[in-house]
Structure formats: C-alpha cells, structure tokens
Design a protein around this motif. Structure first.
Motif, PDB file in Angstrom:
ATOM      1  N   LEU A  67       0.572  -0.991  -0.248  1.00  0.00           N
ATOM      2  CA  LEU A  67       0.051   0.319  -0.018  1.00  0.00           C
ATOM      3  C   LEU A  67       1.171   1.048   0.204  1.00  0.00           C
ATOM      4  N   GLY A  68       2.367   0.993  -0.335  1.00  0.00           N
ATOM      5  CA  GLY A  68       3.211   1.876  -0.088  1.00  0.00           C
ATOM      6  C   GLY A  68       3.198   2.929   1.229  1.00  0.00           C
ATOM      7  N   LEU A  69       2.681   2.116   2.167  1.00  0.00           N
ATOM      8  CA  LEU A  69       2.707   2.740   3.596  1.00  0.00           C
ATOM      9  C   LEU A  69       4.103   2.439   4.446  1.00  0.00           C
ATOM     10  N   GLU A  70       5.402   1.717   3.791  1.00  0.00           N
ATOM     11  CA  GLU A  70       5.536   1.583   4.518  1.00  0.00           C
ATOM     12  C   GLU A  70       7.036   1.320   2.868  1.00  0.00           C
ATOM     13  N   LYS A  71       8.168   2.477   3.495  1.00  0.00           N
ATOM     14  CA  LYS A  71       9.687   2.025   2.767  1.00  0.00           C
ATOM     15  C   LYS A  71       9.800   1.553   2.831  1.00  0.00           C
ATOM     16  N   GLU A  72      10.634   0.986   1.854  1.00  0.00           N
ATOM     17  CA  GLU A  72      11.422  -0.688   2.162  1.00  0.00           C
ATOM     18  C   GLU A  72      12.400  -0.418   3.130  1.00  0.00           C
ATOM     19  N   THR A  73      12.970  -0.983   3.589  1.00  0.00           N
ATOM     20  CA  THR A  73      14.061  -0.628   4.884  1.00  0.00           C
ATOM     21  C   THR A  73      15.468  -1.519   4.196  1.00  0.00           C
ATOM     22  N   GLN A  74      14.928  -2.244   3.576  1.00  0.00           N
ATOM     23  CA  GLN A  74      16.380  -2.706   2.844  1.00  0.00           C
ATOM     24  C   GLN A  74      16.046  -3.097   2.039  1.00  0.00           C
ATOM     25  N   ASN A  75      17.337  -3.313   0.898  1.00  0.00           N
ATOM     26  CA  ASN A  75      16.451  -3.278  -0.519  1.00  0.00           C
ATOM     27  C   ASN A  75      16.522  -2.576  -1.233  1.00  0.00           C
ATOM     28  N   VAL A  76      16.922  -1.404  -0.915  1.00  0.00           N
ATOM     29  CA  VAL A  76      16.263   0.057  -2.552  1.00  0.00           C
ATOM     30  C   VAL A  76      17.081   0.325  -2.638  1.00  0.00           C
ATOM     31  N   ILE A  77      17.180   0.694  -3.807  1.00  0.00           N
ATOM     32  CA  ILE A  77      18.423   1.788  -4.215  1.00  0.00           C
ATOM     33  C   ILE A  77      18.243   3.340  -3.366  1.00  0.00           C
ATOM     34  N   GLN A  78      20.020   3.242  -3.143  1.00  0.00           N
ATOM     35  CA  GLN A  78      19.845   4.035  -2.219  1.00  0.00           C
ATOM     36  C   GLN A  78      19.195   5.624  -2.657  1.00  0.00           C
ATOM     37  N   SER A  79      19.653   6.070  -3.606  1.00  0.00           N
ATOM     38  CA  SER A  79      19.373   6.627  -4.906  1.00  0.00           C
ATOM     39  C   SER A  79      17.968   7.374  -4.534  1.00  0.00           C
ATOM     40  N   GLY A  80      17.278   6.496  -4.079  1.00  0.00           N
ATOM     41  CA  GLY A  80      15.746   6.580  -4.509  1.00  0.00           C
ATOM     42  C   GLY A  80      15.006   6.754  -5.194  1.00  0.00           C
ATOM     43  N   THR A  81      15.578   6.477  -6.906  1.00  0.00           N
ATOM     44  CA  THR A  81      15.401   6.321  -7.721  1.00  0.00           C
ATOM     45  C   THR A  81      13.477   5.024  -7.744  1.00  0.00           C
ATOM     46  N   PHE A  82      13.726   3.934  -7.184  1.00  0.00           N
ATOM     47  CA  PHE A  82      12.634   2.955  -6.324  1.00  0.00           C
ATOM     48  C   PHE A  82      11.940   3.130  -5.194  1.00  0.00           C
ATOM     49  N   ILE A  83      11.089   3.724  -5.265  1.00  0.00           N
ATOM     50  CA  ILE A  83      10.067   3.664  -4.372  1.00  0.00           C
ATOM     51  C   ILE A  83       8.906   2.186  -4.825  1.00  0.00           C
ATOM     52  N   ARG A  84       8.629   1.596  -3.558  1.00  0.00           N
ATOM     53  CA  ARG A  84       7.716   0.564  -3.900  1.00  0.00           C
ATOM     54  C   ARG A  84       6.120   1.088  -3.853  1.00  0.00           C
ATOM     55  N   LEU A  85       5.834   2.512  -4.462  1.00  0.00           N
ATOM     56  CA  LEU A  85       4.295   3.102  -4.633  1.00  0.00           C
ATOM     57  C   LEU A  85       3.762   2.500  -5.995  1.00  0.00           C
ATOM     58  N   ASP A  86       5.231   1.703  -6.552  1.00  0.00           N
ATOM     59  CA  ASP A  86       4.309   1.489  -7.571  1.00  0.00           C
ATOM     60  C   ASP A  86       3.125   0.614  -7.802  1.00  0.00           C
ATOM     61  N   PHE A  87       3.232  -0.161  -6.666  1.00  0.00           N
ATOM     62  CA  PHE A  87       1.665  -1.215  -6.562  1.00  0.00           C
ATOM     63  C   PHE A  87       1.158  -0.865  -6.695  1.00  0.00           C
ATOM     64  N   VAL A  88       0.774   0.613  -6.033  1.00  0.00           N
ATOM     65  CA  VAL A  88      -0.054   1.459  -5.830  1.00  0.00           C
ATOM     66  C   VAL A  88      -1.127   1.806  -7.101  1.00  0.00           C
ATOM     67  N   LYS A  89       0.262   2.322  -7.923  1.00  0.00           N
ATOM     68  CA  LYS A  89      -0.274   2.595  -9.296  1.00  0.00           C
ATOM     69  C   LYS A  89      -0.720   1.430 -10.558  1.00  0.00           C
ATOM     70  N   ILE A  90      -0.370   0.353 -10.160  1.00  0.00           N
ATOM     71  CA  ILE A  90      -0.434  -1.189 -10.511  1.00  0.00           C
ATOM     72  C   ILE A  90      -2.296  -1.519 -10.198  1.00  0.00           C
ATOM     73  N   PHE A  91      -2.340  -0.888  -9.186  1.00  0.00           N
ATOM     74  CA  PHE A  91      -3.486  -1.725  -8.245  1.00  0.00           C
ATOM     75  C   PHE A  91      -5.213  -0.729  -9.013  1.00  0.00           C
ATOM     76  N   TRP A  92      -4.486   0.773  -9.085  1.00  0.00           N
ATOM     77  CA  TRP A  92      -5.134   1.278  -9.327  1.00  0.00           C
ATOM     78  C   TRP A  92      -5.333   1.711 -10.771  1.00  0.00           C
ATOM     79  N   ARG A  93      -4.222   1.079 -12.221  1.00  0.00           N
ATOM     80  CA  ARG A  93      -4.576   1.084 -13.271  1.00  0.00           C
ATOM     81  C   ARG A  93      -5.146  -0.556 -13.546  1.00  0.00           C
ATOM     82  N   SER A  94      -5.292  -1.422 -12.748  1.00  0.00           N
ATOM     83  CA  SER A  94      -5.766  -3.160 -12.984  1.00  0.00           C
ATOM     84  C   SER A  94      -7.257  -2.345 -13.022  1.00  0.00           C
ATOM     85  N   MET A  95      -7.542  -1.509 -11.894  1.00  0.00           N
ATOM     86  CA  MET A  95      -8.725  -1.196 -11.958  1.00  0.00           C
ATOM     87  C   MET A  95      -9.561  -0.240 -12.357  1.00  0.00           C
ATOM     88  N   TRP A  96      -8.365   1.021 -12.829  1.00  0.00           N
ATOM     89  CA  TRP A  96      -9.430   1.639 -13.905  1.00  0.00           C
ATOM     90  C   TRP A  96      -9.618   0.973 -15.333  1.00  0.00           C
TER      91      TRP A  96
END
Lengths: 310, 350
Positions: A67-96
């Motif tokens: 749900l994008g509530l938690e930033k990954e504590t580990q295994n995330v690119i330091q620069s912040g290029t990726f945050i797993r908000l992508d899930f929310v985006k894909i949920f939305w896309r699917s529903m849409w």
C-alpha cells in the motif's frame, strides 16, 4: 410460505420434510466439499501466507509494503529511484482498466441483449450461440490471435497499408489491453442480461404503454429496473476477471501496461515469494469485494430477484 | 440395491488407483519447451525411440524458465526423474539438496562428453549433472531495418529503434544484457552493480516494445520487432522463417550457458533416469537432438562428425576469440537473488 407454516403439521408431513432436508443435504454435499477444498482452504492459505514472512513468523509488512505505507528498509536503491509506490499505481491501473472494460462491455451488450430478446425464438438461439462461439476456443489462443491482428505488421495494419491508409499503432497500448478484455469477457455480459430480458413479463411493458408512457419512460421505468439483476451479475462477471487478468496485458500491453495479475504471477513464479504474492492477492480480493459491495448497495432497491454474485 | 451400487463404485475406482502403480517401468522427464527432437520433419522422436529400445515409458513435461522449474521443485508435489536446468540453477539445486548424485557407472556413454564440459564450476566434481546443450546469447537483428552490423549491446538503447527493441523476460538474462553493456561482472555480489544495471534497464524501458521469451520468434519473424538479444540456437529457427535476420556476438562479451541433465532428490525411478541420460548421450540420439535444437552439443561424436548439419558452424561453435569473451552465470547468494528479483519487479512495474 407463512400461511403454510401456520397450519399444524402432521407427523407424516414432518417425517417427509425431514427426509427432504436430508436429501437436500446429500445433494448439496459434493458442492460443499468442493467449496471447502478448493475455495475455503486455499483462502485460509492465502491469508496465512499474506501475514507471515519466509520463516513463518507473523508480519504485516507484506501488506503495508503494497500500500506504499512503508518505505523499504532494505533492498532499495539508495538514490531513491525506486520506491514501491508502484504497487498502488498498478492496483489503480488494474481497477481503472477493469472498470473501462466493464462499461464498454455493458454499452455493447445491453442493446444486443435487448434486441435479441425481442427476436423470434429460433433466431434468438442462433444469435446467442454466435455470442458464445468465441468461448469455444481457448482464451490464450484468442488473445494471441488478437495480438497478431493488432501489431504494426499485423493483419489490420497490413490491410490498411495495402489500401494506402497510414499504419495505426494499436499494440502495446492501453487501448489494446482494454480491447482484449472486452473481446474476451463480452459474452459474460451479454448472457446474464439476455437471460433476464428474455424472461421479462411483456404485459408489464404493455401496461406501461397503455397508461401513457412514451418509449423513453417505458425503458427507464420498466425495462431497465427489471433487467437490473442481469446487469449487476454481468458487471460482476466482467469486472472481476478483468481486474485480475494477467495474460491479456502481457500479450497486448507490451511492457508498460502491467496489471496486478501479472505482478501476482511473477511474484509466485519468478520470485517464488509466496508471502508477498499472497498479500497482493488478498488486497486485490478485498478491493474487488468492496467494489462489488458498493455496487450491490446501489442496485439493491431496483433489482428484484436478480442473481447477484459476489 | 445400495450395497450393489457401492460395490460397483468401488469396482470402478480401484482400477483407477491401481493403474497409477502399474508394473510398466516409467521415467518422468521435465525439459524446456522445443528442446528435444520430437519426430517432426523426419527427425528422430527421441522419447519414442527410448521407449522402443528400453521398454521404459517416458512421461514428458515442460518448464519455461529455470525459475519456473525451481518453483515447481521447491513447491513439492512434482515427481520428476529427469530435469534439465542451466548451470547456475544446477548449482542452486545442488546447494539446496534438490538434486541427487548420479551413478556414473550406469552412464558408460559419458565418455562421449568433451573434456571441456567436464568438471564445470557449477558441479566441480561432476557428481550431479551431465551436460545436454551449450548455448550462447547474441544479438539478433533485422538487416533491412538496422544499419550496418550492430557490434555493441548499446544498440538496444538506441533511440532510433525505439519501439522495435525486445529484451528477455527473465531477470537473470535481462540483467546480463545491461551488465555486459556497462562492462560489469554478471555474477557481481555488489548490490551497487545490480542497481546500476537496473537503472540501465529502466532507461531502456521507454524504447522497448516488449519483454519476451517464446514470443520472440513471432515478433522477429514478422518484422514487428527488429532487435532482440536471444539464444544463438533459436536464431536458426527464426532465420528459417525470415531470411532478413542476422546474428552477431557483441564485442562487450556475452553469456554462455550449459544446460545439464540432473536427477531430482525425490526421483522415484533413478535407474530409469540413468538409462535415459545414457541414451541421450548415444551418438545418434545426440546428433538428432543437436540438429533439431540447433544448440551447440557437448558431445564429441556430434561435434567431430563431418555430416553434422552445423559442423564447424561459426555461430554455434564460435572462434576462440569470441569464446574467451564469455561469462557464465553462477549461483548467487539467496539474498542477492531476492534483491535482483525486487529490482526486476520494480523495473517491470515502472
């Protein structure tokens, strides 16, 4: 029913009724068993996996992460290029996408179902067979064939080029994905609406006409409310598989229209991460459940005796 | 009456259960799709030939990727006697105890295997695996659409070909392309290297038509796509249907893999499995497979056979220069695999 109950029941009748109950239980038991083994128990597993980690310990991080509530504590690119908000985006896309496909299906299916129900009996059967015809062919084949049609070098564009028309880019777009859903799920919208309409009591329509309703009002006051049950189950039968579909978007959407079903498939099969996979499935189920509940609330007053599946 | 019905039912069901344990010897095989000579176009039907020569029935199944096979084995409930994973997956299966040692006394044909394919890093003492096929990844391109000979992986990031480029739909292969383009080690254990490759793949995404596995045949053959990294052996199949396609090994180097035959730890018919392995190493069977699959063979009797269709073929058996510039996958630590899979998921969802 009430009147019947108020009579004193004779012992013979009691016995007969008990027997009937026993028979009913016996007849429904295979289905019950089926539901327990293939629906209930798997659901328990989904919930179990969704709330545990790889070691089997309880955790809510799987769901929170989605749900994008938690930033990954580990295994995330330091620069912040990726945050797993992508899930929310894909949920939305699917529903849409699912919602658009459902609306398109409804707009196509409703008039079809209405006019077919007005036809002569034997002609109705032919048209309904034609509606069901694509379903005789495997779903994967149909989607693959659609891909071959929509490609830039596909059948449609080749024909366009031959006619001197410009190539229309269709494949790997949201349009193609939604078209794929509409194509695959349209029969599930036509059939329930048709079956309600074909059983509609025509005398009610005649009564409305006799009492001075114009065609528009006959439709809004009589036909539409009476067919609501079919519409609701049609929407359910199209929306649910559309939202959770996974093959269509892979073949028709290219790499940029991924849907939540694809993510679930990949999480289980490529990542072998059952916990996150189960969490995504659970969230998806809850979202669909909410959508269906909202819709049923809306249609409750209008649908009478229509079968509503959640 | 009821009793009779029950009796009848039991009589019907029992043979169904018993027939599963019939005496006919059997071997359960799980292989890649299109990865065995199957009798089409006058080729040898390898599985039927095995049945005829040994009387052992072959039950054949497919998997689509190493990860898919791993998921099947890990989940349990499968009962295979033969599997054919790639090098790095063999290493993982050995490490996790999912495959068992092979009794090489039962495989006299092992002498046919070229020395260079013995004692490979993923199975250093040659206890668990027998090489089946050797493959390399290269660049397939459409000569009508692509200018010149693309000698670098960088062409897969060329704006000019936007929308016509494909990439692998499995993380390890896709990352390897980015890693080669960046000059990184494909087995790096430094997460920074994987981050860099992931960013490279994200850069590629807007230019990409699709991530593909088997769809690559269709997309390249019809000209829908014009650039794709894929396995050399499969290029031949595509070129048969589209003569405009060409193949090149880019200068940055490429991945070379050895798909090897293994016996899962829970195999029920180990001896039959060993007979099957020995059979696959027979010169005529190995030749039939090599000519059907078009991958490089590790079998001496095939490679040295002048009548072999791909005898000294430059793509299948490239020069020492190209070979020296290859890397093979090794099994990564599980945390790193998890890390890579997450990056992969992020790339796809981007």
């Amino acid at each position: 029913m009430k009147k019947y109950e108020s009579f004193p029941v004779s012992p013979v009748e009691k016995k007969r009724r008990r027997k009937r109950e026993r028979q009913a239980a016996l007849i429904t038991s295979p289905y019950l068993l089926w539901m327990i083994i293939f629906t209930l128990i798997p659901m328990i597993f989904v919930v179990y996996y969704a709330f545990t980690d790889a070691t089997g310990a309880f955790t809510i991080n799987n769901v929170k992460g989605l749900l994008g509530l938690e930033k990954e504590t580990q295994n995330v690119i330091q620069s912040g290029t990726f945050i797993r908000l992508d899930f929310v985006k894909i949920f939305w896309r699917s529903m849409w996408y699912g919602a658009v496909a459902t609306v398109v299906c409804l707009l196509i299916a409703y008039p079809v179902a209405y006019f077919v129900s007005q036809m002569r009996e034997n002609r109705q059967q032919i048209i309904i067979t034609l509606v069901m015809l694509p379903m005789w062919m495997n779903f994967i084949l149909r989607t693959y064939a659609l891909m071959k049609m929509l490609e830039d070098t596909g059948i449609i564009n080749t024909a366009f080029t031959k006619l001197g028309l410009p190539v229309i880019h269709m494949i790997n777009t949201p349009f193609a994905v939604i078209l794929g859903m509409v194509y695959n799920f349209l029969p599930y919208m036509v059939l329930p609406i048709y079956s309600v309409m074909s059983k509609m009591d025509y005398s009610l329509i005649e009564a409305a006409q006799d009492l001075g309703c114009n065609r528009m009002r006959v439709f809004t006051k009589v036909i539409l409310p009476l067919s609501m049950g079919g519409v609701v189950s049609g929407i359910t039968m199209v929306f649910v598989p559309s939202v959770s579909t996974f093959y269509i978007s892979q073949k028709l959407g290219g790499g940029t229209n991924e849907m939540i079903g694809d993510v679930i498939e990949r999480t289980f099969l490529t990542e072998t991460n059952y916990n996150v996979g189960a969490a995504i499935s659970l969230v998806l189920m809850i979202l669909i459940f909410i959508c269906m509940a909202v819709m049923n609330r809306f249609s409750e007053d209008e649908s009478q005796g229509g079968s509503i599946i959640v | 009456m009821k009793k009779l019905a029950v009796l009848l039912l039991v009589a019907l069901v029992i043979p169904l259960i018993v027939s599963c344990n019939s005496d006919r010897p059997v071997v359960y095989v799980c292989n890649w799709g299109e990865y065995i000579s199957d009798g089409l176009d006058d080729s040898m039907d390898v599985n039927r030939e095995f049945e005829e020569r040994t009387g052992i029935k072959v039950v054949y199944d497919n998997f689509t990727s190493n990860e898919d096979l791993y998921a099947k084995l890990k989940a349990g409930g499968t009962q295979y006697d033969i599997i054919i994973p790639s090098d790095y997956m063999v290493e993982r299966l050995i490490a996790e105890g999912l495959v068992q040692k092979i009794n090489f006394d039962n495989i006299p044909n092992y002498v046919n295997i070229l020395d260079e394919y013995k004692n490979l890093p993923f199975d250093p003492n040659n206890e668990y695996s027998v090489p089946y096929n050797v493959g390399m990844v290269g660049l397939i391109y459409n000569t009508k659409e692509v200018e010149g000979v693309p000698d670098s992986w960088e062409i897969l990031w060329d704006q000019k070909y936007s929308g016509k480029i494909l990439n692998f739909k499995n993380p390890r292969d896709a990352f390897a392309i980015a890693q080669f383009a960046l000059g990184l080690n494909i087995n790096s254990t430094d997460t920074k290297d994987w981050d860099a490759a992931a960013i490279k793949l994200v850069e590629q995404k807007p230019l990409l038509q699709m991530f593909v596995m088997d769809e690559v045949f269709n997309k390249m053959e019809t000209g829908e796509a014009i650039l794709a990294p894929y396995y050399a052996g499969d290029y031949f199949t595509m070129a048969e249907n589209n003569p405009d396609l060409a193949f090149v090994y880019p200068k940055e180097g490429t991945n070379r893999f050895v798909d090897s035959i293994c016996i899962p730890a829970n195999a029920k018919n180990k001896e039959n499995a060993e007979k099957y392995i020995n059979f696959l190493l027979e010169s005529d069977v190995a030749l039939a497979n090599a000519e059907y699959i078009y991958y490089a063979s590790p079998n001496k009797t095939v490679v040295e056979n002048p009548d072999y269709l791909l005898y000294q073929d430059e793509i299948t058996y490239p020069s020492q220069e190209v070979m020296a510039n290859t890397q093979s996958f090794t099994h990564l630590p599980n945390e790193l695999i998890e890390y890579m899979n997450r990056l992969w998921s992020d790339i796809l969802m981007k």
